[in-house]
Scaffold this motif. Structure first.
Motif, PDB file in Angstrom:
ATOM      1  N   MET A 139       0.752  -1.098   0.113  1.00  0.00           N
ATOM      2  CA  MET A 139       0.054  -0.115  -0.006  1.00  0.00           C
ATOM      3  C   MET A 139       0.872   0.989  -0.004  1.00  0.00           C
ATOM      4  O   MET A 139       2.016   1.054   0.492  1.00  0.00           O
ATOM      5  N   ARG A 140       0.272   2.295  -0.432  1.00  0.00           N
ATOM      6  CA  ARG A 140       0.985   3.631  -0.552  1.00  0.00           C
ATOM      7  C   ARG A 140       0.340   4.505   0.549  1.00  0.00           C
ATOM      8  O   ARG A 140      -0.708   4.399   1.134  1.00  0.00           O
ATOM      9  N   GLU A 141       1.293   5.479   1.029  1.00  0.00           N
ATOM     10  CA  GLU A 141       0.305   6.528   2.023  1.00  0.00           C
ATOM     11  C   GLU A 141      -0.246   7.637   1.188  1.00  0.00           C
ATOM     12  O   GLU A 141       0.366   8.129   0.185  1.00  0.00           O
ATOM     13  N   ALA A 142      -1.767   7.712   1.485  1.00  0.00           N
ATOM     14  CA  ALA A 142      -2.391   8.579   0.895  1.00  0.00           C
ATOM     15  C   ALA A 142      -3.372   8.952   1.614  1.00  0.00           C
ATOM     16  O   ALA A 142      -3.966   8.293   2.702  1.00  0.00           O
ATOM     17  N   TYR A 143      -3.891  10.360   1.699  1.00  0.00           N
ATOM     18  CA  TYR A 143      -4.699  10.918   2.958  1.00  0.00           C
ATOM     19  C   TYR A 143      -5.751  11.827   2.090  1.00  0.00           C
ATOM     20  O   TYR A 143      -5.637  12.292   0.956  1.00  0.00           O
ATOM     21  N   ARG A 144      -6.939  11.939   2.708  1.00  0.00           N
ATOM     22  CA  ARG A 144      -7.957  12.734   2.297  1.00  0.00           C
ATOM     23  C   ARG A 144      -7.517  13.963   2.703  1.00  0.00           C
ATOM     24  O   ARG A 144      -6.728  14.412   3.174  1.00  0.00           O
ATOM     25  N   ARG A 155      -5.752   2.370  -1.025  1.00  0.00           N
ATOM     26  CA  ARG A 155      -4.334   2.624  -0.850  1.00  0.00           C
ATOM     27  C   ARG A 155      -3.341   1.548  -1.394  1.00  0.00           C
ATOM     28  O   ARG A 155      -2.374   1.632  -1.713  1.00  0.00           O
ATOM     29  N   ILE A 156      -4.200   0.171  -1.862  1.00  0.00           N
ATOM     30  CA  ILE A 156      -3.343  -0.735  -2.429  1.00  0.00           C
ATOM     31  C   ILE A 156      -2.937  -0.519  -3.831  1.00  0.00           C
ATOM     32  O   ILE A 156      -3.829   0.067  -4.675  1.00  0.00           O
ATOM     33  N   THR A 157      -1.639  -0.885  -4.083  1.00  0.00           N
ATOM     34  CA  THR A 157      -1.090  -0.507  -5.528  1.00  0.00           C
ATOM     35  C   THR A 157      -1.254  -1.681  -6.353  1.00  0.00           C
ATOM     36  O   THR A 157      -1.632  -2.664  -5.814  1.00  0.00           O
ATOM     37  N   GLY A 160       1.041  -4.218  -5.137  1.00  0.00           N
ATOM     38  CA  GLY A 160       0.472  -4.722  -4.134  1.00  0.00           C
ATOM     39  C   GLY A 160      -0.849  -5.854  -4.438  1.00  0.00           C
ATOM     40  O   GLY A 160      -0.630  -6.611  -3.744  1.00  0.00           O
ATOM     41  N   TRP A 161      -1.689  -5.363  -5.088  1.00  0.00           N
ATOM     42  CA  TRP A 161      -2.835  -6.201  -5.480  1.00  0.00           C
ATOM     43  C   TRP A 161      -2.596  -7.581  -6.026  1.00  0.00           C
ATOM     44  O   TRP A 161      -2.706  -8.528  -5.600  1.00  0.00           O
ATOM     45  N   PHE A 162      -1.290  -7.809  -6.896  1.00  0.00           N
ATOM     46  CA  PHE A 162      -0.754  -8.800  -7.209  1.00  0.00           C
ATOM     47  C   PHE A 162      -0.043  -9.773  -6.285  1.00  0.00           C
ATOM     48  O   PHE A 162      -0.234 -10.926  -6.342  1.00  0.00           O
ATOM     49  N   LEU A 163       0.818  -8.811  -5.459  1.00  0.00           N
ATOM     50  CA  LEU A 163       1.372  -9.754  -4.334  1.00  0.00           C
ATOM     51  C   LEU A 163       0.458 -10.238  -3.557  1.00  0.00           C
ATOM     52  O   LEU A 163       0.643 -11.312  -2.837  1.00  0.00           O
ATOM     53  N   ARG A 164      -0.650  -9.535  -2.954  1.00  0.00           N
ATOM     54  CA  ARG A 164      -1.477 -10.089  -2.156  1.00  0.00           C
ATOM     55  C   ARG A 164      -2.685 -11.286  -2.551  1.00  0.00           C
ATOM     56  O   ARG A 164      -2.618 -12.253  -2.122  1.00  0.00           O
ATOM     57  N   ARG A 165      -2.907 -10.897  -3.964  1.00  0.00           N
ATOM     58  CA  ARG A 165      -3.618 -11.989  -4.687  1.00  0.00           C
ATOM     59  C   ARG A 165      -2.752 -13.344  -4.756  1.00  0.00           C
ATOM     60  O   ARG A 165      -3.295 -14.450  -4.625  1.00  0.00           O
TER      61      ARG A 165
END
Length: 242
Positions: A139-144, A155-157, A160-165
């Motif tokens: 995930m990346r740091e992202a704020y409202r 926030r998942i890149t 990152g989506w591929f790594l988690r999958r």
């Protein structure tokens, strides 16, 4: 009073009893006589475990943990030694594979979202001891606009989506396995405040901390992720069965 007569009349082969309070002498003697006659006698929790592969936590009394679990965990010294040897061997193979793919995974993470490549977070291990779990960062740091972080899903890149999958984000945990903080097989490692919250809602939840958390486990394979307290209870039944 009629148990033995019913056994004989119906030609019963198996008796399953689910007595939660004190068992009277007459019932105990009838069960023993039935067993003497070749009838298989079993308790409801035992049958529940055999059929479903999990422990019925919502149907058990608190003394079950002491009678059925703690003593067995402490008694299996040879098992613990063998399990540690398996962890060391699997940890070495896991780290070797991680070393081979980290340059490629790290480069993809850097190109998409920059440093760092790895992510650490405090989790509870055996006997409630905290340790830092290691993963590839997904995930990346992202704020409202109000300064609050965005939800995890946003926030998942893509990497990152591929790594988690593929569960490849968990490969660095083999470092934790070699350190002795985790095992190859065991309950999922949880955050401290989550354990404190769930142990007030789910019976026997803290019993998970009597063993090392694992990269994978009986509950992860049979149930996956739990999103509610009810699902957490079912997942815990698998953990305690293991």
């Amino acid at each position: 009073d009629d148990l033995l007569a019913v056994v004989e009349e119906k030609q019963v082969t198996d008796l399953i009893f689910a007595i939660t309070g004190e068992m009277c002498d007459e019932m105990f003697n009838a069960l023993m006589q039935a067993e003497d006659q070749g009838v298989a006698v079993a308790t409801m929790p035992m049958v529940y475990e055999d059929l479903l592969g999990r422990v019925p936590i919502f149907l058990l009394r608190s003394d079950w943990l002491l009678r059925s679990f703690v003593d067995q965990v402490r008694a299996k010294g040879f098992y613990e030694l063998a399990k540690r040897l398996v962890d060391i061997i699997s940890g070495l193979f896991g780290i070797l594979f991680m070393v081979l793919i980290t340059p490629f995974v790290g480069l993809l993470i850097l190109l998409e979202s920059g440093w760092p490549v790895f992510y650490t977070q405090n989790r509870l291990g055996k006997n409630g001891r905290e340790y830092s779990i290691i993963k590839y960062r997904t995930m990346r740091e992202a704020y409202r606009e109000d300064g609050k972080p965005l939800p995890d899903k946003e926030r998942i890149t893509r990497v990152g989506w591929f790594l988690r999958r593929t569960h490849m984000d968990e490969l660095p945990q083999f470092i934790n396995v070699l350190r002795g903080e985790m095992s190859l097989i065991g309950p999922r490692a949880e955050i401290s405040h989550l354990v404190n919250d769930l142990q007030a809602k789910v019976p026997f939840y803290r019993a998970r901390l009597l063993v090392k958390p694992g990269i994978t486990g009986w509950a992860q394979v049979n149930f996956g992720y739990a999103a509610t307290v009810e699902e957490t209870g079912v997942k815990l039944e698998y953990d305690l069965y293991y």
